[in-house]
Scaffold this motif. Structure first.
Motif, PDB file in Angstrom:
ATOM      1  N   GLY A 124       0.831  -1.205   0.000  1.00 14.08           N
ATOM      2  CA  GLY A 124       0.000   0.000   0.000  1.00 14.08           C
ATOM      3  C   GLY A 124       0.865   1.255   0.000  1.00 14.08           C
ATOM      4  O   GLY A 124       0.688   2.161  -0.810  1.00 14.08           O
ATOM      5  N   TRP A 125       1.824   1.278   0.904  1.00 14.48           N
ATOM      6  CA  TRP A 125       2.683   2.474   1.042  1.00 14.48           C
ATOM      7  C   TRP A 125       3.555   2.682  -0.193  1.00 14.48           C
ATOM      8  O   TRP A 125       3.505   3.759  -0.823  1.00 14.48           O
ATOM      9  N   LEU A 126       4.341   1.670  -0.564  1.00 16.29           N
ATOM     10  CA  LEU A 126       5.326   1.884  -1.628  1.00 16.29           C
ATOM     11  C   LEU A 126       4.787   1.590  -3.030  1.00 16.29           C
ATOM     12  O   LEU A 126       5.003   2.388  -3.953  1.00 16.29           O
ATOM     13  N   VAL A 127       4.090   0.470  -3.201  1.00 11.95           N
ATOM     14  CA  VAL A 127       3.657   0.096  -4.562  1.00 11.95           C
ATOM     15  C   VAL A 127       2.517   0.988  -5.027  1.00 11.95           C
ATOM     16  O   VAL A 127       2.556   1.546  -6.129  1.00 11.95           O
ATOM     17  N   ASP A 128       1.512   1.158  -4.182  1.00  7.47           N
ATOM     18  CA  ASP A 128       0.443   2.089  -4.560  1.00  7.47           C
ATOM     19  C   ASP A 128       0.979   3.518  -4.582  1.00  7.47           C
ATOM     20  O   ASP A 128       0.538   4.346  -5.386  1.00  7.47           O
ATOM     21  N   GLY A 129       1.966   3.811  -3.712  1.00 11.12           N
ATOM     22  CA  GLY A 129       2.597   5.136  -3.725  1.00 11.12           C
ATOM     23  C   GLY A 129       3.298   5.404  -5.048  1.00 11.12           C
ATOM     24  O   GLY A 129       3.160   6.483  -5.630  1.00 11.12           O
ATOM     25  N   ALA A 130       4.039   4.418  -5.529  1.00 14.89           N
ATOM     26  CA  ALA A 130       4.713   4.568  -6.822  1.00 14.89           C
ATOM     27  C   ALA A 130       3.676   4.662  -7.945  1.00 14.89           C
ATOM     28  O   ALA A 130       3.828   5.449  -8.889  1.00 14.89           O
ATOM     29  N   GLU A 156      -8.831   6.543  -5.678  1.00 17.05           N
ATOM     30  CA  GLU A 156      -8.846   5.276  -4.952  1.00 17.05           C
ATOM     31  C   GLU A 156      -7.440   4.863  -4.547  1.00 17.05           C
ATOM     32  O   GLU A 156      -7.235   4.308  -3.476  1.00 17.05           O
ATOM     33  N   GLU A 157      -6.462   5.154  -5.402  1.00 20.21           N
ATOM     34  CA  GLU A 157      -5.077   4.810  -5.054  1.00 20.21           C
ATOM     35  C   GLU A 157      -4.636   5.544  -3.794  1.00 20.21           C
ATOM     36  O   GLU A 157      -3.841   5.028  -3.016  1.00 20.21           O
ATOM     37  N   SER A 158      -5.125   6.754  -3.589  1.00 22.84           N
ATOM     38  CA  SER A 158      -4.660   7.480  -2.414  1.00 22.84           C
ATOM     39  C   SER A 158      -5.222   6.827  -1.146  1.00 22.84           C
ATOM     40  O   SER A 158      -4.538   6.769  -0.127  1.00 22.84           O
ATOM     41  N   PHE A 159      -6.417   6.264  -1.218  1.00 25.15           N
ATOM     42  CA  PHE A 159      -6.926   5.446  -0.099  1.00 25.15           C
ATOM     43  C   PHE A 159      -6.022   4.217   0.094  1.00 25.15           C
ATOM     44  O   PHE A 159      -5.683   3.848   1.225  1.00 25.15           O
ATOM     45  N   HIS A 160      -5.589   3.594  -0.995  1.00 26.49           N
ATOM     46  CA  HIS A 160      -4.743   2.399  -0.886  1.00 26.49           C
ATOM     47  C   HIS A 160      -3.430   2.721  -0.172  1.00 26.49           C
ATOM     48  O   HIS A 160      -2.959   1.970   0.669  1.00 26.49           O
ATOM     49  N   GLN A 161      -2.879   3.861  -0.544  1.00 22.26           N
ATOM     50  CA  GLN A 161      -1.609   4.212   0.077  1.00 22.26           C
ATOM     51  C   GLN A 161      -1.806   4.495   1.569  1.00 22.26           C
ATOM     52  O   GLN A 161      -1.032   4.050   2.406  1.00 22.26           O
ATOM     53  N   ARG A 162      -2.851   5.197   1.884  1.00 17.72           N
ATOM     54  CA  ARG A 162      -3.064   5.561   3.294  1.00 17.72           C
ATOM     55  C   ARG A 162      -3.356   4.353   4.164  1.00 17.72           C
ATOM     56  O   ARG A 162      -2.894   4.268   5.298  1.00 17.72           O
ATOM     57  N   GLN A 163      -4.137   3.399   3.628  1.00 14.33           N
ATOM     58  CA  GLN A 163      -4.413   2.227   4.463  1.00 14.33           C
ATOM     59  C   GLN A 163      -3.125   1.449   4.710  1.00 14.33           C
ATOM     60  O   GLN A 163      -2.914   0.908   5.795  1.00 14.33           O
ATOM     61  N   GLY A 164      -2.242   1.419   3.724  1.00 14.62           N
ATOM     62  CA  GLY A 164      -0.970   0.708   3.885  1.00 14.62           C
ATOM     63  C   GLY A 164      -0.099   1.377   4.938  1.00 14.62           C
ATOM     64  O   GLY A 164       0.431   0.721   5.837  1.00 14.62           O
ATOM     65  N   TYR A 165      -0.002   2.689   4.832  1.00 14.66           N
ATOM     66  CA  TYR A 165       0.852   3.443   5.764  1.00 14.66           C
ATOM     67  C   TYR A 165       0.302   3.345   7.195  1.00 14.66           C
ATOM     68  O   TYR A 165       1.057   3.172   8.151  1.00 14.66           O
ATOM     69  N   GLU A 166      -1.002   3.413   7.303  1.00 12.24           N
ATOM     70  CA  GLU A 166      -1.639   3.323   8.633  1.00 12.24           C
ATOM     71  C   GLU A 166      -1.416   1.937   9.243  1.00 12.24           C
ATOM     72  O   GLU A 166      -1.170   1.797  10.444  1.00 12.24           O
ATOM     73  N   LEU A 167      -1.488   0.908   8.410  1.00 16.39           N
ATOM     74  CA  LEU A 167      -1.224  -0.450   8.889  1.00 16.39           C
ATOM     75  C   LEU A 167       0.217  -0.565   9.407  1.00 16.39           C
ATOM     76  O   LEU A 167       0.469  -1.128  10.481  1.00 16.39           O
TER      77      LEU A 167
END
Ligand SMILES: [Fe+2]
Ligand SMILES: [Fe+2]
Length: 312
Positions: A124-130, A156-167
């Protein structure tokens, strides 16, 4: 006549307006777009697998709901993008065949395995971030249906990144073992994430033409730099170390210097020899075969309705 059409196409592109499906476009532009959007659609669909692998093993109901929603979003992204290729005259069944026969590529990042639940966070953080770094500029790409699809995808990708970082933040506040798990996942995903931007500019054969057509808005190396600059403070805040001894701030350039990804590994994985290539494609082929009855039923239903309508 053709010259006039070409001039009008050039004018629209130069004026930052959009080319629409009804408009004349050079054959190369159409082919490049179909290839790029199809590859993007395939990546969304194949990208469901590494994380889908963890849905049944999510550590809580909340994590499971988040992960389910994310993986479903990726299916939706695939759908918007396949629909965008159809506006260019591509056939979705044909593109699916090309994917499962290995004649079209998807992002090489999805050929790496997901070994622990921390991988869900790091993806979520890195792959969706990239993916966000790559895709935000595509909201201004010259082909209308692609640009419009990307606007929704990026939200939607920004939700993906945030859920990853929060996890990851949650895991870093946990036990020593959890922190080790996060660091291990970061160590495995950092370099493949940098490879997501594609080969270095001097080895990227399509970049120049795609920039001229305004399909592509920044070069691979520009986007990679942006991603590194964005990720360093996030890694700091998280308390993880990015696995690159050459990574340091360069005050003169106003950017971080960083090491060179292993491009031999990149090309090996692109050419089919990554840890999970065969598994990913086999899984996709099986889902396609298992879904044959759905497609047959939908086709029969559509034919029945059309017959009814024409009778009425
Ligand atoms: Fe996506
Ligand atoms: Fe995503």
């Amino acid at each position: 006549m053709d010259e006039e059409l070409q001039r009008e196409f050039d004018r629209v592109v130069a004026a930052e307006q959009r080319i629409e499906p009804r408009d004349w476009m050079p054959e190369g532009y159409r082919r490049t777009l179909i290839r790029q959007i199809a590859q993007h659609a395939h990546s969304e669909i194949i990208g469901m697998q590494p994380e889908g692998n963890w849905i049944t093993r999510a550590p809580s109901l909340r994590r499971k709901a988040i992960l389910l929603a994310k993986v479903q979003d990726e299916a939706g992204h695939g759908l918007y993008l396949y629909a965008a290729t159809e506006t260019l005259g591509a056939d979705r069944e044909d593109l699916t065949q090309k994917l499962i026969n290995g004649r079209q590529k998807y992002s090489s990042i999805f050929n790496y395995p997901t070994l622990s639940f921390a991988d869900v966070g790091v993806i979520g953080w890195l792959v969706d971030g990239a993916a966000i770094c790559n895709q935000v500029p595509l909201c201004r790409t010259s082909y209308g249906p692609y640009a419009r699809a990307m606007i929704r995808v990026c939200k939607e990708e920004s939700f993906h990144q945030r859920q990853g970082y929060e996890l990851l933040m949650t895991m870093m506040r946990g036990t020593e073992a959890q922190r080790r798990q996060v660091q291990d996942a970061v160590d495995r995903w950092w370099w493949p994430s940098l490879m997501m931007f594609g080969p270095p500019d001097d080895a990227s054969s399509n970049t120049e033409q795609s920039m001229a057509w305004r399909i592509k808005r920044h070069t691979n190396d520009e986007l990679r730099q942006k991603f590194v600059d964005m990720s360093v403070p996030q890694a700091d805040k998280l308390g993880v170390t990015l696995p690159d001894p050459e990574l340091r701030w360069n005050a003169e350039r106003g950017h971080h210097d960083f090491g060179t990804p292993d491009w031999d590994e990149f090309w090996r994985v692109v050419k089919g020899d990554g840890p999970c290539n065969a598994q990913r494609v086999a899984h996709r082929r099986k889902s396609h075969d298992d879904g044959a009855w759905v497609r047959e039923a939908a086709t029969a239903h559509a034919a029945k309705r059309a017959a009814k309508e024409s009778a009425a």
